[in-house]
Design a protein around this motif. Structure first.
Motif, PDB file in Angstrom:
ATOM      1  N   ASP A 146       0.818  -1.211   0.000  1.00  0.00           N
ATOM      2  CA  ASP A 146       0.000   0.000   0.000  1.00  0.00           C
ATOM      3  C   ASP A 146       0.851   1.260   0.000  1.00  0.00           C
ATOM      4  OD1 ASP A 146      -2.823  -1.131   0.328  1.00  0.00           O
ATOM      5  OD2 ASP A 146      -1.714  -2.154   1.922  1.00  0.00           O
ATOM      6  N   LEU A 202      -3.361   4.524   6.863  1.00  0.00           N
ATOM      7  CA  LEU A 202      -3.963   3.740   5.793  1.00  0.00           C
ATOM      8  C   LEU A 202      -5.093   2.857   6.317  1.00  0.00           C
ATOM      9  CD1 LEU A 202      -0.726   2.712   3.871  1.00  0.00           C
ATOM     10  CD2 LEU A 202      -2.550   4.172   2.983  1.00  0.00           C
ATOM     11  N   ARG A 234      -7.673   0.918   3.857  1.00  0.00           N
ATOM     12  CA  ARG A 234      -6.732   0.286   2.935  1.00  0.00           C
ATOM     13  C   ARG A 234      -6.092  -0.938   3.588  1.00  0.00           C
ATOM     14  NH1 ARG A 234      -4.234   3.786  -0.873  1.00  0.00           N
ATOM     15  NH2 ARG A 234      -3.039   1.930  -1.454  1.00  0.00           N
ATOM     16  N   ARG A 272      -8.347  -6.022   7.498  1.00  0.00           N
ATOM     17  CA  ARG A 272      -7.484  -5.422   6.489  1.00  0.00           C
ATOM     18  C   ARG A 272      -6.171  -5.008   7.157  1.00  0.00           C
ATOM     19  NH1 ARG A 272      -8.983  -4.167   1.439  1.00  0.00           N
ATOM     20  NH2 ARG A 272     -11.180  -4.430   0.856  1.00  0.00           N
ATOM     21  N   PRO A 280      -2.712  -3.044   6.177  1.00  0.00           N
ATOM     22  CA  PRO A 280      -1.874  -2.323   5.221  1.00  0.00           C
ATOM     23  C   PRO A 280      -0.444  -2.876   5.213  1.00  0.00           C
ATOM     24  CG  PRO A 280      -3.148  -0.793   6.549  1.00  0.00           C
ATOM     25  CD  PRO A 280      -3.304  -2.143   7.184  1.00  0.00           C
TER      26      PRO A 280
END
Length: 334
Positions: A67, A89, A94, A102, A104
């Motif tokens: 990322d 992030l 992200r 999730r 990053p």
């Protein structure tokens, strides 16, 4: 081949760069990110690297993309900049998807700038906040020289800095480089008036000083950096990027080829006291038609961009109170 419109790594479509620095600290952080995860790999040729999450970039490792990539000052303390970027992030949603979670992916590399005259007596590590700020500042336009991860960088004889350059290949593929220049070696020939990278300069992007006219081998002058701080306080760290569609093995080959740019622009390079490292990333917008031939061209362009970016980093450095080394322009009276 010609430079892109900005002559920056952000000529690669989709890429953004953000910088943050602290003038009293004489250190900072640079972040490369994109609109979507980037395929990435890394080549480490220095003997003293400082890194985070680089194992994931090997071709046989699971993570499909990153990322952001972080370059930071601060020696090992600077690796914490990646945590600030990762946290920001994550707040944006992200990251690598693992079921409902999730994560990053933010690989990072650092350079040593702890003895450059800045105030390093912090209470709370400043690098997570600098990393978060650098990400917030990310865009297509950014300044070079004493900025971001290059804020407190030094070469053997002069202040280092942050540099960037780009190149558009025949067929339209774009390649770019971003570098924080802090080596044990010198970017200038023994006369002190010409860049080692001069044969690869486009126009006067780092002063148009021309190539060294003296022939034969000449000993380098004694390093001012060693006298001012320490023989072990070094490292050149970089990101090279392309909009070509590469897999991780091809990105690794690009990173390896780009290391030639360090060897062309800095003498000596890749020493036991340097942590020389090059990340390579690809946004995948342009498919390769002749993969072997085009990958060779991309690697060559990456090495040229990196050599030019190193020259630009030192040329654009600016003086600041408390500096332990002069800028090149100061010494040349420019």
């Amino acid at each position: 081949m010609r430079p892109g419109p900005l002559n920056l790594i952000t000529d690669v479509p989709g890429l953004k760069v953000g910088n943050a620095e602290d003038s009293l600290l004489k250190s900072g952080v640079s972040v490369v990110t994109a609109e979507a995860p980037m395929v990435a790999s890394v080549s480490v040729m220095g003997g003293a690297p400082g890194t985070r999450e680089t194992d994931l970039l090997a071709p046989d490792k699971t993570a499909p993309g990153v990322d952001a990539l972080v370059l930071a000052g601060g020696s090992a303390f600077g690796l914490a900049a990646a945590q600030g970027v990762m946290d920001a992030l994550h707040e944006e949603g992200r990251g690598f998807e693992v079921f409902s979670a999730r994560v990053p992916i933010v690989p990072a590399a650092i350079l040593f700038d702890l003895l450059n005259g800045g105030d390093k007596h912090w209470g709370v590590n400043p690098y997570p906040a600098l990393g978060r700020q650098a990400l917030a500042n990310a865009g297509t336009k950014f300044r070079l020289g004493s900025r971001g991860a290059g804020c407190g960088a030094q070469t053997a004889q002069h202040k280092g800095g942050l540099g960037s350059a780009s190149m558009v290949l025949e067929g339209g593929i774009t390649v770019g480089a971003l570098v924080a220049v802090n080596p044990m070696g010198s970017v200038m020939t023994p006369s002190g008036r010409h860049f080692w990278a001069a044969p690869f300069e486009v126009g006067d992007e780092f002063g148009g000083l021309g190539t060294e006219p003296a022939k034969g081998f000449h000993d380098m002058p004694q390093s001012r950096k060693v006298g001012a701080m320490a023989a072990l306080g070094n490292t050149t760290i970089a990101v090279v990027a392309t909009d070509a569609q590469l897999d991780k093995a091809q990105a690794h080959r690009m990173a390896v080829a780009a290391q030639d740019g360090i060897g062309r622009a800095i003498h000596p390079a890749h020493s036991p006291m340097d942590g020389d490292l090059v990340f390579a990333c690809a946004t995948g917008r342009q498919a390769l038609i002749e993969p072997s031939l085009q990958l060779a061209q991309i690697g060559h362009a990456a090495s040229l961009c990196l050599a030019r970016a190193i020259g630009r980093a030192v040329w654009e450095a600016r003086p600041a109170p408390g500096d332990t080394l002069p800028t090149l322009r100061e010494e040349l009276g420019l």
